[in-house]
Scaffold this active site. Structure first.
Site, mmCIF file in Angstrom:
data_model
loop_
_atom_site.group_PDB
_atom_site.id
_atom_site.type_symbol
_atom_site.label_atom_id
_atom_site.label_comp_id
_atom_site.label_asym_id
_atom_site.label_seq_id
_atom_site.Cartn_x
_atom_site.Cartn_y
_atom_site.Cartn_z
ATOM 1 N N ASN A 244 0.635 -1.302 -0.041
ATOM 2 C CA ASN A 244 0.058 0.011 -0.078
ATOM 3 C C ASN A 244 0.909 1.216 0.052
ATOM 4 O O ASN A 244 1.850 1.356 0.918
ATOM 5 C CB ASN A 244 -1.032 -0.052 1.226
ATOM 6 C CG ASN A 244 -2.021 1.116 1.227
ATOM 7 O OD1 ASN A 244 -1.871 2.037 0.618
ATOM 8 N ND2 ASN A 244 -3.356 0.611 1.352
ATOM 9 N N CYS A 249 -5.329 0.877 -1.155
ATOM 10 C CA CYS A 249 -5.726 -0.589 -0.904
ATOM 11 C C CYS A 249 -6.998 -0.707 -2.053
ATOM 12 O O CYS A 249 -7.166 -1.899 -2.244
ATOM 13 C CB CYS A 249 -6.307 -0.682 0.469
ATOM 14 S SG CYS A 249 -7.538 0.585 1.003
ATOM 15 N N HIS A 496 -11.530 1.343 4.767
ATOM 16 C CA HIS A 496 -10.293 0.319 4.098
ATOM 17 C C HIS A 496 -10.783 -0.668 3.190
ATOM 18 O O HIS A 496 -12.090 -1.010 3.278
ATOM 19 C CB HIS A 496 -9.602 -0.301 5.138
ATOM 20 C CG HIS A 496 -8.434 -1.216 4.969
ATOM 21 N ND1 HIS A 496 -7.484 -0.920 3.837
ATOM 22 C CD2 HIS A 496 -8.101 -2.751 5.047
ATOM 23 C CE1 HIS A 496 -6.549 -2.082 3.870
ATOM 24 N NE2 HIS A 496 -7.214 -3.127 4.467
ATOM 25 N N ASP A 513 -5.477 -8.550 1.601
ATOM 26 C CA ASP A 513 -5.509 -7.235 2.155
ATOM 27 C C ASP A 513 -4.322 -6.763 2.050
ATOM 28 O O ASP A 513 -3.213 -6.928 2.918
ATOM 29 C CB ASP A 513 -5.807 -7.661 3.786
ATOM 30 C CG ASP A 513 -6.082 -6.505 4.549
ATOM 31 O OD1 ASP A 513 -6.132 -5.315 3.821
ATOM 32 O OD2 ASP A 513 -6.497 -6.583 5.472
#
Length: 2024
Positions: A244, A249, A496, A513
């Site tokens: 990131n 993200c 997020h 993630d």
């Protein structure tokens, strides 16, 4: 150090909420690498502090005003994602409820109580409460990890929990609060400091305590968190994540989804790229590289190359870009790149589907359909339970009926059905879920967290294919399986993204993630992403069985399905053979280099980098080329990477090999950074040091610990160029470096180094320097020392006769030299000496010059100095381009933000220096634009250029002339100039100047009108000869307007459209139309055939009345002349003339540069334009269309299919772009990406929504709504087919690059607005459109207002049904809105208006004026013109005035005229007119009344603002303040630097405080009244103790500009009466001592201070003189003058008197000092002391000074004798009474006991005033006759309330007794104010959660500003004022401050956000401020202007009072300043 609860006695209070936890900083753990807290941060984490009253929220993310948040709590990706359970947990939550019954609750004496321990998730927990509050009046309650002290290192556990106080009477009244926290060893407790009010808890009737028992419940749900550091995604899952970049993200989740479609990945691999491509410049290559790394890397992959290929900078990576937008843009780019390759069409094959929009009539056989394509579908979430319900809603049929009927082509309005069906679905179906909507009621974006289900298998053939159109291919089975789920976790302002994907469509799901990939089960991927609420099971039921629920802020945002029949093709194998060979080689090589770099970094701690400046070659190569200051750039010298443990002697062998210099010939020197920021060789290494390791040497030399060791290698070279052993260096040897300057070549070069003796002199090395320079041995040279270059250049001439030691020359210093003859040749060289050359080098600037006609291309570059003047710059430019006269060069500055020229050029010599021309806000540009004028700029600025079209009486074609005259010229001058350029019909022909607009004549300019205000930019100026018949009008003749017109249908009615050239015509009495027609045909030379088709009409207000040949034309025109829009004779016929325009629509770049002959014929112009017109006709038909405002997301940067359509129309790309109404979603489709600190994306969406919310429905706006546009005005639905757009090739104007719009489009488009007024509010008040709309619709209902609109610039448009109604509305003004004083200014709308706030006419405004007492003979048009022109430019009259002028009857009281008034002029209330009467004149005074007088700015001479809010005035003042501030800051910086040195080594320095006469003059009578000076406010010097005092005197000489020989210093001495006076001068012997020795002589306190008085004698010419010789009989006396009339004491100087002398002998001298007459009698007093009481005695003028015990340093006050004796005239007639008053004066604030918070009045009293004195003054103030009726009550200093008991009659002897409360006197010092400015650079890159400013001092106390750049656990900037040294404050300290905190808007200063408050600061509440200061989205929005060049500016304005503490009234300290107190 993290202090525990028991250590919080002096804890910092919770003055920075929202506070969920008991720590000062409530933390949100992040997904990125956590930064370890340093010691300073740890010390701030203090638990359990007090929450004060005031403007502070107490819990949760609560707004400053106390309103609860929309969504709490929520994870924020502004800190890159909270570690919520969704993105960190890997196991099922373990939940438990614990119940704690506390008996005898009210009798608990412990400050805090712990519950029993209970176990959840395998760990021990307990509840902690503070029964009486944790320093607040609330119950404080926390969840605590019971065994926190024994937890293993790195332990972490995430918990969601709620704490409750059970209501035992009404269970539903139980108070419960929930939150979440990441517990770990350093934050092991969390909760609520202010859980519930103690008053509520202990109220027996409330039910929280029953039988003295309180019940506490804790619901805890726990998940373990995987160790982020040791987790290996590749090892655990076989996949790797993406790094990131800050807020990317959302992009990472999308890229992972695309990557895991192998068919897509393979297509990307097959896209052609070459070896020469750069990933950062090629999206295909960057994506190939990214996919390759995802496939083969072992660790997470960076995305920087890809984002760079998008054209993003670092800032973009921290901004939110919507997922859907990114997906579409990326696919469009790839689709374009795939064209013509083997993978062409891949994007369409995968993602493109088609639908059909249809409208089908119900009652007739008519159906309209349109096929559209889509790449993704947006599905409603709100109101839908699952995906199927969203599809049902998508294809829902809408009925068009009633007012909304459909207009079928041949059938008229019909009832119809409208809807959408799908023709086909794509193999990969992407569904965008509309989780974000704009809430119009709340005027904000909101996130929809409702539960929304989506199936693992999606059947779109359900219910017999209900979603499919009849044309759909039914053989294709539309059964889909879920491939990926993109999740958004968080709220509307932050969050997020991550994705759940099953790459092979098996049962295995993975969570991607960012960098971490983990295995997940199907429940986590599907059910837990539905949204809604989460209910945790109860494993330990207790007293309260209510379910434990949490809102789920993590939910699906995008779904990707793959069709079952295509999954084998899409989920295919991809291996290395699919990757191009050059790509494989390149990427493998990159991977190897990365591994090497990683290895290098891993071993970095074992090595030291040694940077060696080898030989003189490095200096020789760099000095004068790469660098000019200092010696070398260390980044460009040879570096060695050496193991730390290697000995330095071994390293020398490496050097020997590298440079070929044997070890024995090497000598190394350490480099050192000096305090002036220069970097020089400091000392050679010792033999002992050379035996150490390089690691030890690095630590020895390097204080910054940056793993580098910098050395200078000294090598001596012999005559044969062989190295020699280095010479021995004694203490007396100094190594110097030499630079030679040649002013002829402007060259500075290095000429070597050698040792000199410190005792030697520069004169001794001149021969050696001459040899080095190649000069003759006896050449005279000038020698300089290069000292420093930052912040300014310091290079001083060296005295050749002074030794090097005396000149403070030391090792490593740089000596510059040059020929003396050149240094003196000032006129011969640009930079004759070294200092001037170095100053030039520091300030030189390469400037890129561009022609204003070609603003994108550099023409040439010049090297200039930032200090060059305006003339210097223009001369250089003129010389470069070959222009003789530099004044003909005009420059325009560059706008750094728009990358365009600024709109206004630089006026002649307005910019003082080049730097002023280049600065734009806080940026310095290197671009200037130039123009070459044909006349000098100063002349041009005084001229006005007009473009005039001259119409010859006999020639058809007009000729365009550019007339340039002085601005003060008149229209008559213009016409005279035209006469010299044109051929007239006869020499005596007269000319007139007309204003023509829109084919109508609007004005004939009077010959006397000034041309300065004539605007030819939008109106055509036409000059023509005046026909003879018009000169000789008969009494009944009329001069009328004649216009051509056609009639066109518009809006279901016929409208008149004018065209062609208007003209005047004389009509005679009783002349018929037939006769008029003959004259017109002859005048226009029209053929009979053509003329027979013409119709003639009388038009009044736009309505034609057709005439017959027999009609008498003059009967229609009763007035002698008419306005353009009133009545005219119309010639109706078809428009066959060529479409050409003569509107002078030029900008300043063209109209000031006319053609060579200044003219242009109309035929030439037509020839130029003819080709253009032909092209336009060929390109297609133009039609007038309504203004279309489209509401899809692309308009504000949302990115969808509409962008391409609109862009194609705008730029002329593509053909017949159809509008995709599905992609152009309705307003509720406004989509938001959510989180990650998103600012611009969300705020833009919110703005978009707001914009459409404020626009009325009937503003000609077509909003897309399910495939059609709804127009309220037409009352019908418009299908997209009804407004088919088609491609029209744009025609470009080559002169300015603009797109040329054909006039027929403008003419037709203007028809519907022909009866439109426009207006605006000049003061730009924020008035809601709804208010304006409703108000004027009601007001103008009778006038026939049809429509009201507003644009985004604040301009309102009012459409009327008739011209009459429109004119009535105009004349009945001014109109104001209820409750506002600002009227709306109305004018008639005409085409070509540029409606821009910046282009409003600020110099003139239309105002209705009443003129009273008008003589009857002036009641006509001409009379009104003359009178109204005295007030401004007359525009119109009202109907009553018109009737009076035309018919001679009606309202005669006043004339009402609309006049354009001038901002620069006056507004007379009366004007005088002289009316001819017989042989003379009669004088009449006419009274003037204005309907409204707008505010105007006297500085700018404009109306749109007033003096109080003038930005220009403020900016000028700010500029001055900034300049002064810069000077002040520089001095303060030097002082701080000295102070830092002093503090670091106080034993080495002496602080010398020097007072001068200037200090006494400034302070006495202002800051002080007693004694002479406040030593804390005089100039301070920090001097090394060993410095000789004589050297210090040289420092003083530089600082004060007083040569050493004119200085005499005096010691100060404290006398026994505690006064402080100059005592004696320093002796000559003392002058030779060091300052340290002198301090010991004078200072008995041993506090490192030396206080001196500097005696300077000033001569008559204000030059210093040598101090007079002082003998024993001389006494230095200081004099103060007192004026009882002004009650002022001031310093008037000092001089010596003789001891034996008498005061009477100096009276004349004192009178001269005071400005009295020489014989004025004066009274003299000696000021003796002031503590504990004032002692000031009258001095006997006949007694000698010695007998009166007058001595050095004594103070004598004097005044006029006559004033001293006037006891009844003055309050304090003499000096003693005044000093007594000053010592005891007191400002008392009196408040009524009924209003104890408000001051009623203030009185200045004396502390010695008696009770009666005080009550008498109060009674007199409030008008009470009997003072005994006044009762006073003292103030309680602790409660800030009145005392309980009033003061008894005469019980308090003095005022002071009334003010004392216990041991605290409420007297406070005078208010002290200060502004502190804090510039924070690299603001967006700040990683610390909190930032402290530098410390600044206000009120003798230290303060600082504390901010949380990413918010203190809120999505707002948090900002506080903090006491910097709170931990060291004395007990009982208190300070009240009023303060404001501001975030400065650096683009629009008026938009600066400022909030103010007040607080009583003390040891336990040492900070205060605003947790939610401003939204982060607004702060970080680059367009807002709060962060410019990544710099944020914070300002703090502070007003402080200091509360003084006294033990007893008699001990009250004396304050010179006024004091304040309170009585009731």
């Amino acid at each position: 150090m993290l202090r525990t609860i028991s250590e919080s006695a002096f804890a910092i209070p919770h003055t920075k909420p929202p506070l969920i936890g008991r720590h000062l900083l409530t933390r949100t753990t992040t997904m990125v690498t956590p930064q370890p807290l340093d010691q300073e941060d740890e010390d701030m984490l203090v638990p359990h502090a007090e929450l004060p009253e005031g403007p502070q929220p107490v819990q949760g993310p609560v707004a400053f005003d106390g309103t609860p948040p929309i969504e709490v709590p929520q994870p924020m990706e502004g800190q890159e994602g909270a570690n919520t359970a969704e993105n960190q947990a890997v196991e099922e939550p373990q939940a438990s409820r614990f119940t704690w019954k506390i008996e005898t609750f009210s009798r608990q004496t412990n400050k805090k109580l712990y519950s029993d321990v209970f176990v959840v998730g395998g760990f021990k927990w307990r509840v902690l409460i503070f029964p009486k509050g944790n320093n607040v009046d609330h119950l404080s309650m926390y969840l605590d990890v019971a065994d926190s002290t024994s937890l293993p290192y790195g332990w972490s556990r995430y918990a969601q929990f709620s704490l409750s106080v059970v209501n035992q009477i009404h269970n539903r009244s139980t108070i419960k609060k929930d939150t979440q926290h990441q517990f770990h060893a350093r934050e092991s407790d969390w909760g609520f400091t202010s859980f519930m009010a103690l008053s509520e808890l202990y109220d027996p009737g409330k039910g929280f305590i029953v039988n003295d028992t309180c019940i506490i419940e804790a619901d805890v749900a726990v998940r373990k968190v995987v160790d982020y550091w040791t987790y290996d995604s590749k090892k655990e899952t076989g996949y790797v994540g993406l790094k990131n970049q800050g807020a990317t993200c959302y992009m990472n989740s999308l890229l992972q989804t695309l990557y895991h479609m192998p068919y897509f990945r393979k297509a990307v691999y097959h896209m052609p790229t070459t070896e020469n491509d750069i990933p950062s410049g090629s999206i295909p290559l960057a994506l190939q590289s990214l996919f390759y790394k995802l496939q083969y890397n072992e660790t997470s992959v960076a995305t920087k190359e890809l984002t760079k290929s998008f054209g993003w900078d670092t800032y973009d990576s921290f901004m939110q870009h919507d997922v859907q937008e990114l997906n579409r843009v990326l696919c469009e780019k790839l689709e374009d790149k795939m064209k013509g390759t083997v993978v062409e069409g891949t994007i369409q094959k995968l993602f493109e589907g088609h639908n059909m929009n249809y409208i089908e009539c119900i009652n007739v056989d008519f159906k309209s359909t349109r096929k559209e394509s889509y790449y993704d579908l947006q599905l409603d979430v709100k109101g839908c339970r699952d995906v199927y319900e969203s599809f049902d809603k998508y294809v829902e049929v809408e009925r068009l009926e009633g007012d909304n009927k459909y207009h079928a082509e041949a059938h008229g309005l019909q009832e119809a059905k409208k809807g959408v069906l799908f023709i086909d679905f794509p193999p990969v179906l992407q569904l965008q879920l509309k989780r974000f909507e704009y809430d119009f009621t709340r005027d904000t974006m909101v996130k929809i967290n409702d539960r929304y289900e989506f199936p693992l298998e999606l059947d779109l053939d359900r219910e017999n294919g209900k979603y499919l159109s009849p044309d759909a291919d039914k053989s294709v089975r539309n059964l889909y399986t879920l491939h990926s789920v993109l999740v958004h976790s968080g709220g509307v302002h932050g969050g997020h993204y991550y994705a759940f994907i099953r790459p092979t469509l098996s049962d295995k799901w993975f969570k991607f993630d960012d960098e971490r990939v983990s295995k997940e089960d199907m429940k986590r991927a599907l059910e837990e992403q539905y949204g809604g609420e989460e209910e945790l099971p109860q494993t330990n039921p207790g007293f309260n069985n209510a379910p434990f629920k949490f809102t789920k802020y993590s939910n699906a945002y995008m779904l990707v399905y793959i069709r079952e029949s295509d999954k084998e093709k899409i989920i295919c194998d991809v291996d290395e053979k699919d990757i191009a060979e050059h790509l494989r080689i390149r990427l493998k090589k990159e991977q190897e280099e990365k591994e090497d770099k990683k290895k290098y970094k891993a071993q970095a701690h074992l090595y030291t980098i040694i940077k060696v400046v080898a030989r003189d070659a490095d200096l020789l190569e760099q000095i004068g080329k790469d660098i000019f200051f200092d010696l070398v750039d260390h980044d460009k010298v040879r570096s060695f990477r050496i193991q730390k443990q290697l000995t330095f002697n071994l390293f020398k062998e490496e050097v020997a090999k590298e440079f070929g210099v044997p070890v024995q010939f090497q000598r190394f020197w350490f480099w050192a950074k000096r305090q002036n920021h220069t970097y020089r060789p400091n000392r050679p290494l010792t033999a002992q040091e050379e035996t150490q390791s390089v690691g030890q040497l690095r630590e020895l030399s390097n204080k910054t610990n940056n793993a580098e060791l910098k050395l200078f290698l000294e090598i001596e070279i012999g005559p044969e160029l062989h190295p020699l052993p280095p010479p021995e260096k004694s203490k007396d040897d100094i190594l110097l470096f030499f630079k030679l300057y040649d002013p002829e070549k402007e060259q500075l070069r290095y000429v070597g180094r050698f040792f000199v003796k410190s005792s030697g002199k520069p004169s001794e090395i001149i021969a050696k320097l001459n040899e080095r320079a190649g000069f003759s041995p006896d050449e005279e040279i000038e020698i300089y020392e290069e000292i420093k270059f930052e912040p300014n250049v310091m290079c001083e001439r060296l005295d050749k006769r002074t030794s090097f030691r005396s000149s403070q020359i030391e090792d490593g210093d740089i000596i510059c030299f040059q020929k003396l003859s050149q240094a003196r040749a000032v006129d011969k060289y640009r930079y004759p000496d070294v200092p001037s050359f170095l100053e030039y080098v520091k300030n030189r600037q390469i400037v890129h010059f561009r022609s204003l006609d070609r603003p994108k291309e550099d023409d040439f570059c010049l090297e200039l100095s930032k200090l060059h003047t305006y003339d210097d710059v223009t001369e250089r430019v003129a010389g470069q381009i070959g222009v003789d006269d530099p004044s003909k060069i005009r420059l325009t500055p560059h706008n750094c933000y728009s990358q365009q020229p600024k709109p206004h050029p630089i006026k002649f010599r307005v910019a003082e220096h080049l730097l002023d021309m280049l600065v734009h806000y806080n940026q310095v540009s290197d671009i200037l634009y130039y123009e070459v004028l044909d006349i000098p700029l100063p002349e041009l600025q005084c001229l006005k250029t007009l473009k005039v079209a001259f119409h010859h009486s006999t020639k058809e074609e007009p000729v365009i002339h550019n007339i340039r005259l002085p601005k003060q010229s008149t229209v008559g001058d213009v016409l005279n100039e035209i006469k010299t350029k044109v051929e007239l019909s006869h020499p005596d022909a007269e000319l007139r100047l007309l204003e023509v607009f829109y084919h109508k004549i609007y004005k004939i300019f009077p010959l006397t009108e000034k041309i300065e205000n004539i605007n030819d930019q939008y109106w055509t100026l036409r000059a023509e000869e005046i026909p003879e018949e018009e000169k000789n009008l008969g009494p009944q003749d009329r001069l009328i307007h004649v216009y051509h017109f056609t009639k066109e249908a518009a809006q279901n009615q016929m409208q008149v459209q004018n065209f062609g050239e208007p003209f005047f015509l004389v009509i005679h009495e009783n002349e018929t139309l037939a006769a008029v027609k003959v004259r017109i045909q002859k005048k226009l030379e029209v053929t009979d055939d053509e003329f027979s088709k013409w119709k003639f009409a009388f038009l009044s207000l736009g309505r034609p009345e057709y005439l017959q040949d027999s009609d008498i034309v003059s009967s229609r025109f009763q007035r002698r002349d008419y306005g353009a829009w009133e009545q005219y004779l119309g010639l109706e016929h078809s428009d066959t003339t060529p479409k050409r325009s003569f509107t002078a629509n030029q900008n300043r770049h063209t109209y000031e540069k006319p053609s060579m002959d200044g003219s242009e014929t109309r035929s030439n112009r037509r020839n130029k334009e003819g080709g253009v017109l032909d092209q336009q006709k060929e390109a297609g038909k133009y039609s007038a269309a309504k203004r279309i405002v489209i509401a899809p997301r692309t308009v504000v940067g949302f990115g969808d299919g509409t962008a391409a359509a609109l862009n194609a129309i705008r730029t002329g790309e593509g053909e017949k772009n159809s509008f995709d109404s599905r992609k152009a979603c309705s307003m509720t489709d406004l989509d938001v990406g959510g989180g990650e600190g998103s600012s611009s994306a969300i705020s833009n969406r919110a703005k978009m929504g707001k914009m459409f919310h404020n626009v009325p429905e009937d503003d000609k706006i077509l909003l897309p709504c399910h495939g059609s546009f709804i127009s309220k005005e037409q009352g019908e639905s418009l299908s997209c087919n009804d407004l088919q757009l088609e491609y029209v090739k744009p025609v470009i104007d080559n002169t300015n690059g603009s797109v040329m719009i054909p006039s027929d489009i403008v003419n037709r488009g203007s028809l519907q607005y022909s009866r439109t007024l426009y207006g605006y509010f000049i003061e730009e008040k924020e008035i809601e459109f709804s208010l304006v709309n409703s108000h004027f619709r009601n007001m103008w209902k009778t006038h026939g207002v049809e429509d009201i609109m507003v644009n985004d610039k604040g301009f309102y448009f009012f459409k009327f049904k008739t011209d009459e109604g429109m004119l009535q509305a105009l004349e009945h003004g001014p109109w104001t809105i209820s409750n506002t004083n600002s009227p709306i200014f109305l004018k008639r709308w005409t085409p070509g208006l540029i409606l821009d706030k910046t282009k409003r006419d600020k110099l003139k405004l239309p105002v209705w004026i009443r003129i009273y007492d008008m003589p009857l003979e002036l009641w006509n048009k001409n009379g009104l013109n003359v009178i109204a022109s005295m007030l401004g430019n007359p525009l119109a009259v009202d109907s009553c005035t018109a009737r009076m002028c035309m018919n001679g009857s009606g309202r005669v009281g006043y004339a009402r005229v609309l006049v354009d008034v001038d901002a620069t002029g006056k507004w007379p209330d009366e004007i005088s007119v002289s009316v001819p009467c017989g042989n003379g004149f009669s004088l009449s005074n006419l009274r003037i009344e204005y309907s409204w007088k707008p505010g105007k700015c006297s500085f700018c001479k404009v109306f749109d603002h007033t003096d109080s809010n003038c930005i220009q005035q403020k900016n000028m003042q700010k500029e001055k303040d900034n300049q002064l501030n810069e000077i002040r800051l520089k001095k303060e910086e030097e002082k701080r630097e000295n102070k830092r040195r002093y503090k670091a080594h106080p034993h080495l320095y002496t602080l010398i405080k020097v007072a001068r006469d200037e200090d006494l003059l400034v302070q006495i009578g202002k800051d002080i009244h007693f004694d002479i000076v406040d030593h804390d406010k005089v100039h301070c010097f920090y001097v090394k103790k060993e410095t000789p005092f004589n050297l210090f005197k040289e420092v003083v000489a530089k600082e004060f500009g007083v040569p050493v020989q004119f200085q005499r210093f005096w010691f100060w001495a404290e006398r026994q009466n505690h006064t402080y006076r100059p005592d004696r001068p320093l002796t000559a012997q003392e002058g030779t001592q060091s300052v340290g020795q002198l301090r010991g002589v004078s200072n008995k306190k041993k506090n490192h201070e030396l206080k001196l008085f500097l005696e300077i004698e000033i001569g008559p010419d204000l030059r210093p003189l040598p101090p007079p010789k002082k003998n024993e009989d001389d006494i230095l006396v200081f004099f103060k003058l007192y004026d009882p009339e002004k009650e002022q004491l001031r310093y008037v100087g000092r001089f010596f008197v003789k001891k034996s002398g008498k005061p009477s002998e100096i009276i004349s001298k004192l009178n001269e000092r005071a400005g009295f007459s020489p014989d004025e009698e004066i009274e003299l007093y000696e000021e003796i002391k002031f503590e504990p009481s004032v002692m000031c005695f009258l001095l006997d003028k006949t007694t000698s000074f010695g007998s009166s015990q007058i001595e050095d340093g004594d103070i004598i006050c004097f005044q006029k004798l006559s004033q001293a004796r006037a006891v009844d005239k003055y309050r304090y007639p003499d000096v003693p009474s005044f000093l007594e008053y000053v010592k005891n004066r007191q400002i008392v604030h009196f408040r009524s006991l009924d209003r104890p918070k408000e001051d009623d009045f203030c009185l200045e009293l004396s502390r010695l005033h008696t009770y009666d004195d005080v009550t008498e003054r109060v009674a007199g103030q409030i008008g009470v006759d009997d003072p005994s009726k006044i009762r006073l009550t003292p103030h309680n200093c602790y409660s800030q309330q009145p005392n309980l008991h009033p003061i008894k009659f005469r019980a308090a002897e003095h005022l002071l007794d009334m003010l004392v409360h216990y041991n605290q006197d409420q007297a406070v010092e005078e208010l002290q104010a200060f502004r502190f400015t804090w510039k924070i650079e690299t603001f967006s890159q700040q990683v610390n959660k909190k930032l402290y400013s530098d410390v600044f001092v206000v009120g003798d106390f230290k303060w600082r500003v504390l901010i949380f750049p990413k918010g203190n656990n809120v999505d707002h900037l948090s900002m506080y004022l903090d006491v910097a040294d709170s931990t060291s404050l004395p007990y009982g300290w208190s300070r009240y401050a009023q303060f404001s905190l501001s975030v400065v808007n650096q683009i629009h200063n008026r938009s600066t956000i400022k909030k103010d408050t007040q607080h009583q600061f003390h040891a336990r509440e040492s900070d205060w401020g605003f947790t939610s200061f401003m939204a982060l989205s607004e702060l970080y929005d680059p367009g807002k202007g709060f962060i410019v060049n990544d710099t944020c500016i914070i300002e703090a304005d502070i007003l402080v009072e200091k509360v003084a503490v006294a033990q007893h009234p008699l001990d009250m300290p004396v304050h010179d300043n006024q004091v304040a107190a309170i009585l009731f």
